[in-house]
Design a protein around this motif. Sequence first.
Motif, PDB file in Angstrom:
ATOM      1  N   ARG A 123      61.636   6.716  82.233  1.00  0.00           N
ATOM      2  CA  ARG A 123      61.931   7.429  83.473  1.00  0.00           C
ATOM      3  C   ARG A 123      63.209   6.857  84.069  1.00  0.00           C
ATOM      4  NH1 ARG A 123      58.873   4.908  88.410  1.00  0.00           N
ATOM      5  NH2 ARG A 123      58.772   2.728  87.794  1.00  0.00           N
ATOM      6  N   ARG A 124      63.761   7.550  85.010  1.00  0.00           N
ATOM      7  CA  ARG A 124      64.946   7.099  85.759  1.00  0.00           C
ATOM      8  C   ARG A 124      66.143   6.802  84.852  1.00  0.00           C
ATOM      9  NH1 ARG A 124      62.558   2.599  89.878  1.00  0.00           N
ATOM     10  NH2 ARG A 124      62.141   1.592  87.887  1.00  0.00           N
ATOM     11  N   ILE A 125      66.192   7.478  83.704  1.00  0.00           N
ATOM     12  CA  ILE A 125      67.391   7.388  82.865  1.00  0.00           C
ATOM     13  C   ILE A 125      68.492   8.211  83.536  1.00  0.00           C
ATOM     14  CG2 ILE A 125      68.391   8.105  80.662  1.00  0.00           C
ATOM     15  CD1 ILE A 125      66.673   5.762  80.196  1.00  0.00           C
ATOM     16  N   ASN A 126      69.699   7.658  83.649  1.00  0.00           N
ATOM     17  CA  ASN A 126      70.754   8.426  84.315  1.00  0.00           C
ATOM     18  C   ASN A 126      71.208   9.601  83.452  1.00  0.00           C
ATOM     19  OD1 ASN A 126      72.463   7.333  82.412  1.00  0.00           O
ATOM     20  ND2 ASN A 126      73.724   6.221  83.862  1.00  0.00           N
ATOM     21  N   ALA A 127      72.014  10.466  84.017  1.00  0.00           N
ATOM     22  CA  ALA A 127      72.322  11.755  83.388  1.00  0.00           C
ATOM     23  C   ALA A 127      72.882  11.610  81.982  1.00  0.00           C
ATOM     24  CB  ALA A 127      73.303  12.532  84.269  1.00  0.00           C
ATOM     25  N   ASP A 128      73.721  10.600  81.758  1.00  0.00           N
ATOM     26  CA  ASP A 128      74.361  10.428  80.448  1.00  0.00           C
ATOM     27  C   ASP A 128      73.696   9.361  79.599  1.00  0.00           C
ATOM     28  OD1 ASP A 128      76.190  12.363  81.140  1.00  0.00           O
ATOM     29  OD2 ASP A 128      77.711  10.939  81.818  1.00  0.00           O
ATOM     30  N   ASP A 129      72.664   8.693  80.119  1.00  0.00           N
ATOM     31  CA  ASP A 129      72.010   7.587  79.404  1.00  0.00           C
ATOM     32  C   ASP A 129      73.077   6.637  78.860  1.00  0.00           C
ATOM     33  OD1 ASP A 129      70.165   5.937  78.226  1.00  0.00           O
ATOM     34  OD2 ASP A 129      69.803   7.224  76.493  1.00  0.00           O
ATOM     35  N   ILE A 130      73.849   6.047  79.757  1.00  0.00           N
ATOM     36  CA  ILE A 130      75.063   5.324  79.375  1.00  0.00           C
ATOM     37  C   ILE A 130      74.819   4.151  78.431  1.00  0.00           C
ATOM     38  CG2 ILE A 130      76.420   6.007  81.390  1.00  0.00           C
ATOM     39  CD1 ILE A 130      75.662   3.337  82.692  1.00  0.00           C
ATOM     40  N   TYR A 131      73.625   3.546  78.470  1.00  0.00           N
ATOM     41  CA  TYR A 131      73.344   2.424  77.574  1.00  0.00           C
ATOM     42  C   TYR A 131      72.550   2.839  76.331  1.00  0.00           C
ATOM     43  CZ  TYR A 131      74.590  -0.229  81.775  1.00  0.00           C
ATOM     44  OH  TYR A 131      75.235  -0.729  82.889  1.00  0.00           O
ATOM     45  N   GLY A 132      72.412   4.146  76.121  1.00  0.00           N
ATOM     46  CA  GLY A 132      71.634   4.608  74.971  1.00  0.00           C
ATOM     47  C   GLY A 132      70.216   4.081  74.990  1.00  0.00           C
ATOM     48  N   GLY A 133      69.630   3.987  76.170  1.00  0.00           N
ATOM     49  CA  GLY A 133      68.318   3.350  76.338  1.00  0.00           C
ATOM     50  C   GLY A 133      67.168   4.101  75.707  1.00  0.00           C
ATOM     51  N   GLU A 134      67.341   5.404  75.490  1.00  0.00           N
ATOM     52  CA  GLU A 134      66.245   6.182  74.906  1.00  0.00           C
ATOM     53  C   GLU A 134      66.000   5.832  73.443  1.00  0.00           C
ATOM     54  OE1 GLU A 134      66.139  10.421  77.190  1.00  0.00           O
ATOM     55  OE2 GLU A 134      67.827  10.109  75.831  1.00  0.00           O
TER      56      GLU A 134
END
Length: 710
Positions: free
Chosen positions: A324-335
């Motif tokens: 949850r709360r992943i930013n719009a671009d997922d800048i750190y590739g957290g997914e």
Amino acid sequence: MARLHSHHIHPRAMLNRIHFFFYSAAIIALLHRHIAAISLAATSSLLFLADLTLAFMWLLSQGFRWRPILRQEFPHLLRQENHQLPALDVFICTADPIKEPPESVVSTALSAMAFDYPADRLSVYVSDDGSSELTLFSFMEAAKFARYWLPFCRENNILERSPEAFFESGDAVGEAGKMKALFEGLREKVKAAVKRGYVALNLVDSSEEKIFLNWKKFTRRDHPSHIQVLCESRKDRDIAGHPLPNLIYMSREKRPSSPHHFKAGALNALLRVSEAMTNAPVLLTLDCDMHANDPRSPQRALCYLLDPDLAPNLAYVQFPQRYRRINADDIYGGELRRIFLIGSRGLDGLHGANYVGTGCFFSRRSLFGPPSAATASNYESKGCSFLRSELVLQEAHDAASCRYEHVNDWGYQIGFRYGSLVEDYYTGYQLHCEGWRSVFCNPDRSAFLGDAPRSLYDSLGQTRRWAVGLYEVAFSGYCPLLYGTRKASLITGLCYMHYALWAVWCFPITIYTLFPQLALFYDKPLFAKVSDPWFFIYAYLFLASYGQDLIEFMEVGGLIRRWWSDQRMWVIRGITSSAFGTLDFIISKIGLLAPGFNLTSKANEEEVNTLYDSGKFFFGTSSPLFISMGTIAIINLTSFIFGILKAVRSIGTMDEMFLQLLLCGFVVTNLVPVYEAMFFRNDAGRMPRSVTNASILLTITFFCVGRMIS
């Protein structure tokens, strides 16, 4: 009996196999050209080795694409078929009340207690490896709050049953407002306890006794076991009169003289303690920040675990990690969609999905030996036990003792496996080698949601730790390329080897982000001219690889801009966390450094969150990781500018140096956030000036060395 699930092979599997043969031919052609034209020059040899590494890693990855499986389950049929739901034990691990705030851990536990599951068959165990009074106090308050929260969720058909996540989703009014006030009261009590420095703990069993504990009486590495039953289903009721699920707090014994094996050791202690107290045949492991997002997730897992055709050798059902709360671009590739979605789906068509440490439902018997070693009747629930009885608690304390493992095979032949910092990967791999299978369950509604790192340092620190743990398996007696291909299957072993060598990407990435750029600066062509037919081999290999990756990423719900962030982080990890993780492993192997387990911070910091939500990288600290990144960034930018100027001035330069210019520009485009942080930002998340200066100095050094070599 109606089938509780269905599956089919992904329709693109055949296209993947066709692509495999064409791409293989192009790789062989490129390597043949390398061999034919190789010279004694260091750059030429390094590029050949880089391409050889890329080809090897690509080959290992093809198992994920060979037979990907898509599944669907039908949990509503469990009720129609009158299935008896087995008892379920939920394991939640925490280790540090600072990095893993207790109110978040409490929310995870409450979301599991609120499953749509019979309360007399549900037990939630919390392992506190920090032996923190604050965590215990928080859970005592959570036990009181559960009396109100569980009936509220049930009566209002709430799907988001983590109070922390539920109250963040919008304004709470009416009855929800009352619940929010109660939860805020819990938080305020915890904050007040922190300020006092000690906590007066009221025992939940209505005893008048109070215990006062000094927070500094024991260290995290030296303390006795502590087990406390906070809710007991036989005895405790919510405000609607329904029984509460069991809630048990455990802090295992830890002594400096006994290795504690990090999270794997905590899970094994939970496995033994739960065996003494409830012994449910089904287990669920959850990270402390990975709360349940679908109250019927257990029923989805049971669609596989109760299937008579699958059950005899089904070890676990793995749900994907989502955030949850992943930013719009997922800048750190957290997914990390390649690991948690694409890779798991691919392995599901082989021996089964890999275990990723959370959101996983286990058959208890699978952790005690191969499929033939035990029958389900050996692991029957003890749901009728009196959990607070002296006999049960004594047996549980014995199981939580650090001496328990001295005379048996815990962590090596049974339980969660030791020998690697990535105990989840290692455990799933070992189970597959023993003959167990697994299933990947990926419903439309996320079953569990967690929190991804929100600063770049935390993100890289996490993958650096993974790199060391994966190398520990790759260079052990259980190397997937040798052991896994024999014990599981050839393709399964190759897939596990791909993960085990995950950090090896640092070698080709570092070479391709450094040496062609230095050669470009000094007018040394390394690749085929645009007019050369070999140019099209390079173009095909690059475009086909990135094109396939983009298609796969979008198939699992990814957006193009998130794919760009994901591949950018692949480059960044290659020159930072993967490189330093490789160095950490080498140093540890020669006895100079012992690998440690550093927690990723789960604490919310306002400045970090603000920058993350606005899509800006947060550096904010001096680290060798950032120096290597800054150096590569400046080298590429300098070489790109010089290369463009030379191409404008000299006829023929563009034809000869086009691939080097293109590569240089590609790296520069990926590292735009680094340039912003180094030269244009003034906020708290900017690149520290000391890192920028060190990067400039190293850049000058590289160019001077390059001049001497050229």
